[in-house]
Write a protein that holds these residues in place. Structure first.
Motif, PDB file in Angstrom:
ATOM      1  N   ASN A  12       4.795 -27.054  80.340  1.00  0.00           N
ATOM      2  CA  ASN A  12       5.592 -27.107  79.663  1.00  0.00           C
ATOM      3  C   ASN A  12       6.737 -25.786  80.077  1.00  0.00           C
ATOM      4  N   ASP A  14       8.868 -22.465  78.414  1.00  0.00           N
ATOM      5  CA  ASP A  14       8.536 -21.793  77.648  1.00  0.00           C
ATOM      6  C   ASP A  14      10.528 -21.348  76.814  1.00  0.00           C
ATOM      7  N   GLY A  39       6.289 -22.689  82.426  1.00  0.00           N
ATOM      8  CA  GLY A  39       4.807 -22.599  81.570  1.00  0.00           C
ATOM      9  C   GLY A  39       3.975 -23.595  81.620  1.00  0.00           C
ATOM     10  N   GLY A  40       3.367 -23.970  80.633  1.00  0.00           N
ATOM     11  CA  GLY A  40       2.418 -24.338  79.827  1.00  0.00           C
ATOM     12  C   GLY A  40       0.511 -23.720  80.572  1.00  0.00           C
ATOM     13  N   LYS A  41      -0.116 -24.022  79.970  1.00  0.00           N
ATOM     14  CA  LYS A  41      -1.740 -22.895  80.148  1.00  0.00           C
ATOM     15  C   LYS A  41      -2.210 -23.778  81.899  1.00  0.00           C
ATOM     16  N   ASN A  44       0.331 -22.500  84.827  1.00  0.00           N
ATOM     17  CA  ASN A  44       0.060 -21.509  84.553  1.00  0.00           C
ATOM     18  C   ASN A  44      -1.310 -21.061  85.560  1.00  0.00           C
ATOM     19  N   ALA A  95       6.839 -24.861  74.659  1.00  0.00           N
ATOM     20  CA  ALA A  95       5.949 -23.968  73.916  1.00  0.00           C
ATOM     21  C   ALA A  95       7.616 -22.737  73.515  1.00  0.00           C
ATOM     22  N   ILE A  97       8.026 -19.939  71.574  1.00  0.00           N
ATOM     23  CA  ILE A  97       7.105 -18.708  71.933  1.00  0.00           C
ATOM     24  C   ILE A  97       7.942 -16.805  71.182  1.00  0.00           C
ATOM     25  N   VAL A 109       3.476 -25.473  70.403  1.00  0.00           N
ATOM     26  CA  VAL A 109       3.523 -26.817  71.791  1.00  0.00           C
ATOM     27  C   VAL A 109       4.404 -27.449  71.089  1.00  0.00           C
ATOM     28  N   GLU A 140      -4.703 -28.274  76.433  1.00  0.00           N
ATOM     29  CA  GLU A 140      -3.444 -28.168  75.818  1.00  0.00           C
ATOM     30  C   GLU A 140      -2.851 -30.009  76.252  1.00  0.00           C
ATOM     31  N   THR A 249       1.586 -12.712  76.565  1.00  0.00           N
ATOM     32  CA  THR A 249       1.626 -13.897  76.778  1.00  0.00           C
ATOM     33  C   THR A 249       1.203 -14.277  78.426  1.00  0.00           C
ATOM     34  N   GLY A 250       0.257 -15.498  78.149  1.00  0.00           N
ATOM     35  CA  GLY A 250      -0.110 -16.003  79.765  1.00  0.00           C
ATOM     36  C   GLY A 250      -1.272 -15.860  80.876  1.00  0.00           C
ATOM     37  N   ASP A 253      -4.578 -17.076  81.432  1.00  0.00           N
ATOM     38  CA  ASP A 253      -3.915 -18.358  82.137  1.00  0.00           C
ATOM     39  C   ASP A 253      -4.220 -17.648  83.063  1.00  0.00           C
ATOM     40  N   THR A 289       4.848 -15.003  81.795  1.00  0.00           N
ATOM     41  CA  THR A 289       3.581 -15.941  82.221  1.00  0.00           C
ATOM     42  C   THR A 289       3.746 -16.063  83.846  1.00  0.00           C
TER      43      THR A 289
HETATM   44  O1  RIB Z   1      -1.123 -19.309  77.449  1.00  0.00           O
HETATM   45  C1  RIB Z   1       0.190 -19.458  77.864  1.00  0.00           C
HETATM   46  C2  RIB Z   1       1.550 -20.558  77.895  1.00  0.00           C
HETATM   47  O2  RIB Z   1       0.630 -21.421  75.924  1.00  0.00           O
HETATM   48  C3  RIB Z   1       2.542 -21.091  77.583  1.00  0.00           C
HETATM   49  O3  RIB Z   1       2.912 -20.295  78.892  1.00  0.00           O
HETATM   50  C4  RIB Z   1       3.067 -22.120  77.041  1.00  0.00           C
HETATM   51  O4  RIB Z   1       3.895 -22.504  77.713  1.00  0.00           O
HETATM   52  C5  RIB Z   1       1.515 -22.039  76.727  1.00  0.00           C
HETATM   53  O5  RIB Z   1       0.525 -23.211  76.546  1.00  0.00           O
END
Ligand code: RIB
Ligand code: NA
Length: 300
Positions: A12, A14, A39-41, A44, A95, A97, A109, A140, A249-250, A253, A289
């Motif tokens: 994603n 962010d 980002g994006g889980k 990450n 995302a 945030i 998201v 996700e 955040t993250g 991950d 992240t």
């Molecule tokens: O866990 C953090 C992530 O969650 C962020 O990077 C965001 O993109 C969401 O997916």
């Protein structure tokens, strides 16, 4: 082999704003400057593991747009193999945030291209997956892709690390393959069908969750560390170093990526979780992240 670790998950763009407090319904509040980052889980997890020295390939989906270009470049810069990434209809996942002064985050998201990831993308990755030591997957992306990846890993004798975030109901076969299932206390309560109870004993949650099928369970508890319930049913606390929290955040991950990287390198589960707790602790001391994830040399 192509990669010791294969990650199946989301990527994603962010968009983050720091706020003193979150707005209520019908309310407008001011925040700080907008920060955009990759980002994006799933991405990450892949970046966290690659920074620590693991050879990583990612299976995911981004759009044919500028954000998609940026998401792929960030993966490549970190050393993650992107040959198995699908490019489809825009928009790429995004995302939104908010981060409050205590470092806590809330995230919306918008899946975009992540929603197009399917069993056929996982099928196209089967040879790389079969050659890997570990599959790490997050939720996700469509469950169909996650389930196909888990089935394929099991069939090839590849260890499955399943980070059940954001949490959804999982079938018995997927749960049974998880070695470990990684959840935070909120996700653990949800999977157990219990009220989200901040006072719940994490060791009890880990033990109860393991009894529902997974080969092993790791319950992460933020600043308190994590609990590992391993294959023998033994439960071990892993402490976290006290740190000054800037942005959580993250962090989950980073924990999963570091744990998967260590397992792929042959470590035992408790040792891998100890390493992961150190990596996650470093990540929360820096904003963002992927930008906050350490290299192996940064981890004591
Ligand atoms: O866990 C953090 C992530 O969650 C962020 O990077 C965001 O993109 C969401 O997916
Ligand atoms: Na961070």
């Amino acid at each position: 082999r192509d990669a010791a670790l294969v990650v199946v998950g989301s990527a994603n763009r962010d968009v983050t704003v720091e706020v003193r407090r979150r707005p209520g319904p019908g309310e407008t509040v001011f925040g700080g400057d907008t920060r955009t980052s990759t980002g994006g889980k799933g991405a990450n997890v892949a970046v966290a593991a690659a920074r620590l020295g693991a050879t990583v390939a990612m299976v995911g989906s981004v759009g044919q747009d500028v954000a998609g270009d940026e998401l792929l470049s960030a993966l490549r810069e970190a050393g993650v193999g992107t040959r198995l990434m699908r490019r489809g209809e825009p928009p790429s996942g995004a995302a939104y945030i908010t981060v409050t002064p205590d470092g806590e985050n809330s995230i919306i998201v918008s899946p975009g291209a992540n929603a197009a990831l399917g069993a056929e993308d996982v099928h196209a990755a089967r040879e790389v997956l079969a050659g890997a030591a570990v599959l790490c997957t997050v939720l996700e992306v469509p469950l169909e892709a996650v389930r196909a990846a888990v089935r394929s890993a099991v069939a090839s004798g590849v260890r499955v690390v399943l980070n059940a975030s954001p949490v959804v109901a999982l079938d018995a076969g997927t749960m049974a393959a998880a070695d470990p299932l990684i959840v935070n206390t909120h996700e653990a309560c949800w999977l157990l069908g219990r009220e989200d109870d901040q006072a719940a004993d994490p060791a009890g949650l880990a033990r109860e969750l393991r009894a529902t099928g997974p080969r092993a369970v790791v319950v992460t508890c933020g600043g308190r560390g994590a609990v590992v319930a391993d294959g023998s049913g033994e439960v071990t606390w892993v402490d976290a170093e006290p740190v000054t929290v800037v942005d959580t955040t993250g962090a989950g991950d980073a924990f999963s990526g570091a744990l998967a990287a260590r397992l792929a390198a042959g470590a035992g589960l408790v040792a891998a979780a100890e390493h992961a707790a150190r990596v996650a602790a470093i990540s929360v001391t820096v904003r963002g992240t992927q930008d906050s994830y350490p290299t192996a040399a940064d981890v004591p």
